[in-house]
Design a protein around this motif. Sequence first.
Motif, PDB file in Angstrom:
ATOM      1  N   PHE A   7      -5.403   2.656   4.814  1.00  0.00           N
ATOM      2  CA  PHE A   7      -4.943   3.144   3.602  1.00  0.00           C
ATOM      3  C   PHE A   7      -5.070   4.485   3.693  1.00  0.00           C
ATOM      4  O   PHE A   7      -3.825   5.033   3.676  1.00  0.00           O
ATOM      5  CB  PHE A   7      -5.381   2.576   2.339  1.00  0.00           C
ATOM      6  CG  PHE A   7      -4.602   3.395   1.317  1.00  0.00           C
ATOM      7  CD1 PHE A   7      -3.522   3.449   0.741  1.00  0.00           C
ATOM      8  CD2 PHE A   7      -5.458   4.189   0.377  1.00  0.00           C
ATOM      9  CE1 PHE A   7      -2.763   3.172  -0.132  1.00  0.00           C
ATOM     10  CE2 PHE A   7      -4.787   4.560  -0.841  1.00  0.00           C
ATOM     11  CZ  PHE A   7      -3.425   4.845  -1.307  1.00  0.00           C
ATOM     12  N   VAL A   8      -6.032   5.557   3.858  1.00  0.00           N
ATOM     13  CA  VAL A   8      -5.812   6.689   3.932  1.00  0.00           C
ATOM     14  C   VAL A   8      -4.807   7.837   5.045  1.00  0.00           C
ATOM     15  O   VAL A   8      -3.956   8.978   5.076  1.00  0.00           O
ATOM     16  CB  VAL A   8      -7.613   7.437   3.930  1.00  0.00           C
ATOM     17  CG1 VAL A   8      -7.916   8.965   3.973  1.00  0.00           C
ATOM     18  CG2 VAL A   8      -8.673   7.053   2.874  1.00  0.00           C
ATOM     19  N   THR A   9      -5.004   7.176   6.154  1.00  0.00           N
ATOM     20  CA  THR A   9      -5.228   6.951   8.049  1.00  0.00           C
ATOM     21  C   THR A   9      -3.166   6.949   7.383  1.00  0.00           C
ATOM     22  O   THR A   9      -2.397   8.099   7.940  1.00  0.00           O
ATOM     23  CB  THR A   9      -5.111   6.560   8.434  1.00  0.00           C
ATOM     24  OG1 THR A   9      -6.764   6.874   8.742  1.00  0.00           O
ATOM     25  CG2 THR A   9      -4.841   7.020  10.136  1.00  0.00           C
ATOM     26  N   ALA A  10      -2.779   6.287   6.428  1.00  0.00           N
ATOM     27  CA  ALA A  10      -0.879   6.087   6.602  1.00  0.00           C
ATOM     28  C   ALA A  10      -0.752   6.806   5.266  1.00  0.00           C
ATOM     29  O   ALA A  10       0.385   7.407   5.868  1.00  0.00           O
ATOM     30  CB  ALA A  10      -0.890   4.689   5.613  1.00  0.00           C
ATOM     31  N   ILE A  11      -1.514   7.283   4.522  1.00  0.00           N
ATOM     32  CA  ILE A  11      -0.709   8.670   3.570  1.00  0.00           C
ATOM     33  C   ILE A  11      -1.257  10.340   4.703  1.00  0.00           C
ATOM     34  O   ILE A  11      -0.078  10.948   4.387  1.00  0.00           O
ATOM     35  CB  ILE A  11      -2.016   8.302   2.877  1.00  0.00           C
ATOM     36  CG1 ILE A  11      -1.949   7.672   1.326  1.00  0.00           C
ATOM     37  CG2 ILE A  11      -2.059   9.775   1.966  1.00  0.00           C
ATOM     38  CD1 ILE A  11      -2.555   7.592   0.428  1.00  0.00           C
ATOM     39  N   GLN A  12      -2.092   9.949   5.000  1.00  0.00           N
ATOM     40  CA  GLN A  12      -1.990  11.149   5.776  1.00  0.00           C
ATOM     41  C   GLN A  12      -0.845  11.868   6.873  1.00  0.00           C
ATOM     42  O   GLN A  12      -0.140  12.319   6.764  1.00  0.00           O
ATOM     43  CB  GLN A  12      -3.180  11.940   6.229  1.00  0.00           C
ATOM     44  CG  GLN A  12      -4.116  11.817   5.659  1.00  0.00           C
ATOM     45  CD  GLN A  12      -3.962  13.211   4.662  1.00  0.00           C
ATOM     46  OE1 GLN A  12      -4.366  14.045   5.037  1.00  0.00           O
ATOM     47  NE2 GLN A  12      -4.798  13.287   3.124  1.00  0.00           N
ATOM     48  N   LEU A  13      -0.368  10.133   7.068  1.00  0.00           N
ATOM     49  CA  LEU A  13       0.508  10.345   9.140  1.00  0.00           C
ATOM     50  C   LEU A  13       1.850  10.508   8.097  1.00  0.00           C
ATOM     51  O   LEU A  13       3.056  10.197   8.521  1.00  0.00           O
ATOM     52  CB  LEU A  13       0.341   9.544   9.365  1.00  0.00           C
ATOM     53  CG  LEU A  13      -1.070   9.465  10.128  1.00  0.00           C
ATOM     54  CD1 LEU A  13      -1.741   8.300  11.338  1.00  0.00           C
ATOM     55  CD2 LEU A  13      -1.437  10.874  11.202  1.00  0.00           C
ATOM     56  N   ASN A  14       2.141  10.047   6.557  1.00  0.00           N
ATOM     57  CA  ASN A  14       3.409   9.400   6.302  1.00  0.00           C
ATOM     58  C   ASN A  14       4.284   8.597   6.642  1.00  0.00           C
ATOM     59  O   ASN A  14       5.379   8.769   7.056  1.00  0.00           O
ATOM     60  CB  ASN A  14       4.506  11.184   6.502  1.00  0.00           C
ATOM     61  CG  ASN A  14       3.372  11.980   5.960  1.00  0.00           C
ATOM     62  OD1 ASN A  14       3.434  11.810   4.296  1.00  0.00           O
ATOM     63  ND2 ASN A  14       3.675  13.558   5.741  1.00  0.00           N
ATOM     64  N   MET A  49       6.524   3.857   3.253  1.00  0.00           N
ATOM     65  CA  MET A  49       5.824   3.412   2.159  1.00  0.00           C
ATOM     66  C   MET A  49       5.617   2.274   1.674  1.00  0.00           C
ATOM     67  O   MET A  49       4.573   2.507   0.600  1.00  0.00           O
ATOM     68  CB  MET A  49       6.866   4.232   1.252  1.00  0.00           C
ATOM     69  CG  MET A  49       6.682   5.783   0.566  1.00  0.00           C
ATOM     70  SD  MET A  49       5.205   6.826   0.640  1.00  0.00           S
ATOM     71  CE  MET A  49       5.395   5.995  -1.183  1.00  0.00           C
ATOM     72  N   PHE A  50       6.277   1.875   1.438  1.00  0.00           N
ATOM     73  CA  PHE A  50       5.804  -0.551   1.717  1.00  0.00           C
ATOM     74  C   PHE A  50       4.446  -0.756   2.216  1.00  0.00           C
ATOM     75  O   PHE A  50       4.267  -0.669   1.607  1.00  0.00           O
ATOM     76  CB  PHE A  50       7.010  -0.709   2.673  1.00  0.00           C
ATOM     77  CG  PHE A  50       6.389  -2.407   2.409  1.00  0.00           C
ATOM     78  CD1 PHE A  50       6.980  -2.708   1.472  1.00  0.00           C
ATOM     79  CD2 PHE A  50       5.951  -2.732   3.821  1.00  0.00           C
ATOM     80  CE1 PHE A  50       6.879  -4.220   1.427  1.00  0.00           C
ATOM     81  CE2 PHE A  50       5.568  -4.083   3.449  1.00  0.00           C
ATOM     82  CZ  PHE A  50       5.944  -4.876   2.065  1.00  0.00           C
ATOM     83  N   LEU A  51       4.377   0.026   3.569  1.00  0.00           N
ATOM     84  CA  LEU A  51       2.730   0.252   3.809  1.00  0.00           C
ATOM     85  C   LEU A  51       1.738   0.682   3.035  1.00  0.00           C
ATOM     86  O   LEU A  51       0.768  -0.289   2.671  1.00  0.00           O
ATOM     87  CB  LEU A  51       2.929   0.420   5.148  1.00  0.00           C
ATOM     88  CG  LEU A  51       1.314   0.363   5.561  1.00  0.00           C
ATOM     89  CD1 LEU A  51       1.360  -1.035   5.871  1.00  0.00           C
ATOM     90  CD2 LEU A  51       0.989   1.040   7.134  1.00  0.00           C
ATOM     91  N   ILE A  52       2.231   1.498   2.866  1.00  0.00           N
ATOM     92  CA  ILE A  52       1.482   2.322   1.506  1.00  0.00           C
ATOM     93  C   ILE A  52       0.908   1.163   0.344  1.00  0.00           C
ATOM     94  O   ILE A  52      -0.047   1.189  -0.758  1.00  0.00           O
ATOM     95  CB  ILE A  52       1.182   3.803   0.931  1.00  0.00           C
ATOM     96  CG1 ILE A  52       1.400   4.784   2.825  1.00  0.00           C
ATOM     97  CG2 ILE A  52       0.560   4.733   0.119  1.00  0.00           C
ATOM     98  CD1 ILE A  52       2.189   6.164   2.859  1.00  0.00           C
ATOM     99  N   TRP A  53       1.976   1.349   0.127  1.00  0.00           N
ATOM    100  CA  TRP A  53       1.813   1.096  -1.664  1.00  0.00           C
ATOM    101  C   TRP A  53       1.477  -0.455  -1.218  1.00  0.00           C
ATOM    102  O   TRP A  53       0.921  -1.217  -2.206  1.00  0.00           O
ATOM    103  CB  TRP A  53       3.459   0.368  -2.088  1.00  0.00           C
ATOM    104  CG  TRP A  53       3.952   2.083  -2.893  1.00  0.00           C
ATOM    105  CD1 TRP A  53       4.756   2.098  -3.136  1.00  0.00           C
ATOM    106  CD2 TRP A  53       3.478   1.484  -4.528  1.00  0.00           C
ATOM    107  NE1 TRP A  53       4.979   3.288  -3.578  1.00  0.00           N
ATOM    108  CE2 TRP A  53       3.852   3.100  -4.892  1.00  0.00           C
ATOM    109  CE3 TRP A  53       2.513   1.921  -5.286  1.00  0.00           C
ATOM    110  CZ2 TRP A  53       3.737   4.018  -5.717  1.00  0.00           C
ATOM    111  CZ3 TRP A  53       2.233   2.145  -6.208  1.00  0.00           C
ATOM    112  CH2 TRP A  53       3.207   3.686  -6.389  1.00  0.00           C
ATOM    113  N   LEU A  54       1.742  -1.072  -0.506  1.00  0.00           N
ATOM    114  CA  LEU A  54       1.140  -2.711   0.070  1.00  0.00           C
ATOM    115  C   LEU A  54      -0.434  -2.358  -0.199  1.00  0.00           C
ATOM    116  O   LEU A  54      -1.244  -3.683  -0.335  1.00  0.00           O
ATOM    117  CB  LEU A  54       1.647  -3.646   1.326  1.00  0.00           C
ATOM    118  CG  LEU A  54       1.388  -4.969   1.976  1.00  0.00           C
ATOM    119  CD1 LEU A  54       1.343  -5.511   1.166  1.00  0.00           C
ATOM    120  CD2 LEU A  54       1.850  -5.031   2.808  1.00  0.00           C
ATOM    121  N   LEU A  55      -0.566  -1.880  -0.002  1.00  0.00           N
ATOM    122  CA  LEU A  55      -2.118  -1.202   0.940  1.00  0.00           C
ATOM    123  C   LEU A  55      -2.724  -0.698  -0.447  1.00  0.00           C
ATOM    124  O   LEU A  55      -4.073  -1.499  -1.083  1.00  0.00           O
ATOM    125  CB  LEU A  55      -3.039  -0.758   1.881  1.00  0.00           C
ATOM    126  CG  LEU A  55      -2.700  -0.831   3.157  1.00  0.00           C
ATOM    127  CD1 LEU A  55      -2.581   0.570   4.296  1.00  0.00           C
ATOM    128  CD2 LEU A  55      -3.476  -2.157   3.381  1.00  0.00           C
TER     129      LEU A  55
END
Length: 71
Positions: A18-25, A28-34
């Motif tokens: 989750f933190v890595t997905a936010i930092q690598l932009n 948004m679907f993956l970030i919200w899902l997590l």
Amino acid sequence: MKNYQISVGIVTGVLIIFVTAIQLNLSMFLIWLLFLSGPILILWMVWSVLAAPIEINETFEEQWYQDVPKR
């Protein structure tokens, strides 16, 4: 390996993803899902840790810390 160790590892891994997905932009679907699955995963982890069949032999007065025996 016990169930509580697996749940702690999975939830920790999801948090790192989750933190890595936010930092690598990433998506948004993956970030919200997590983000939305986080509370359910944490409840599962807490339940599995509290329900673990671990027996403690020492009382709080007998041994203050688990890594340092009382002299």
